[in-house]
Design a protein around this motif. Structure first.
Motif, short mmCIF file in Angstrom:
data_model
loop_
_atom_site.label_atom_id
_atom_site.label_comp_id
_atom_site.label_asym_id
_atom_site.label_seq_id
_atom_site.Cartn_x
_atom_site.Cartn_y
_atom_site.Cartn_z
N ARG A 93 -37.83 38.37 -24.33
CA ARG A 93 -38.57 37.42 -23.50
C ARG A 93 -39.91 37.17 -24.16
O ARG A 93 -40.69 38.09 -24.39
CB ARG A 93 -38.74 37.98 -22.10
CG ARG A 93 -37.41 38.11 -21.40
CD ARG A 93 -37.58 38.59 -20.02
NE ARG A 93 -36.25 38.69 -19.40
CZ ARG A 93 -36.06 39.04 -18.17
NH1 ARG A 93 -37.08 39.33 -17.39
NH2 ARG A 93 -34.84 39.10 -17.68
N ARG A 102 -43.92 33.36 -20.42
CA ARG A 102 -44.17 33.79 -19.05
C ARG A 102 -44.20 32.56 -18.16
O ARG A 102 -44.75 31.53 -18.53
CB ARG A 102 -45.50 34.53 -18.98
CG ARG A 102 -45.83 35.06 -17.62
CD ARG A 102 -47.13 35.88 -17.68
NE ARG A 102 -47.34 36.56 -16.43
CZ ARG A 102 -46.84 37.73 -16.10
NH1 ARG A 102 -46.08 38.36 -16.97
NH2 ARG A 102 -47.09 38.28 -14.94
N GLU A 161 -45.13 31.44 -14.16
CA GLU A 161 -45.74 31.88 -12.90
C GLU A 161 -45.53 30.81 -11.85
O GLU A 161 -45.54 29.62 -12.14
CB GLU A 161 -47.24 32.12 -13.09
CG GLU A 161 -47.54 33.29 -14.00
CD GLU A 161 -49.01 33.59 -14.10
OE1 GLU A 161 -49.75 33.29 -13.13
OE2 GLU A 161 -49.43 34.11 -15.13
N SER A 173 -37.39 39.04 -10.55
CA SER A 173 -37.62 38.26 -11.77
C SER A 173 -36.31 37.76 -12.38
O SER A 173 -36.18 36.59 -12.71
CB SER A 173 -38.39 39.12 -12.78
OG SER A 173 -38.60 38.41 -13.97
#
Length: 126
Positions: A38, A41, A43, A66
């Protein structure tokens, strides 16, 4: 284990390994299968009520929140892309399209003008 065995063999006796070994990378490092790196990111802000719903759904599937959110986003993205790249038409429209392909009508005046413009603008400028 195979790598340790190869260390004890003479170079001419070394084993040739074929196939997929899920726990060994090309460099010999042990890795887990299907483990994705990964690197980004994401959000998002959601209401506490929505978070409760997402947590509950993740629990049902035995996933982390997640993992659940990433999988749901990926499924939605793939569905959206598929809906824009796959043309779905009715049986009646399919028949009309096949009829036009198999027995095309004679070109009308607008098509002739478009073909002439194409020749002038594209073909002749090459």
């Amino acid at each position: 284990m195979l790598a340790r065995l190869q260390n004890y063999l003479e170079p001419d006796d070394a084993l040739d390994l074929y196939g997929y070994f899920p726990y060994k990378s090309a460099s010999g490092v042990t890795i887990m299968p299907n483990q994705q790196t990964r690197t980004a990111r994401l959000e998002a802000r959601i209401s506490p009520d929505m978070l409760d719903v997402v947590k509950r759904a993740a629990e049902i599937q035995g996933r982390s929140v997640s993992d659940f959110v990433v999988a749901a986003a990926q499924e939605a993205a793939q569905r959206t892309i598929e809906n824009t790249t796959i043309m779905r038409i009715s049986i009646e429209d399919q028949r009309a399209m096949m009829e036009a392909i198999l027995n095309p009508p004679e070109p009308n005046e607008a098509l002739r003008k478009a073909a002439d413009a194409h020749k002038r603008l594209v073909v002749e400028t090459r």
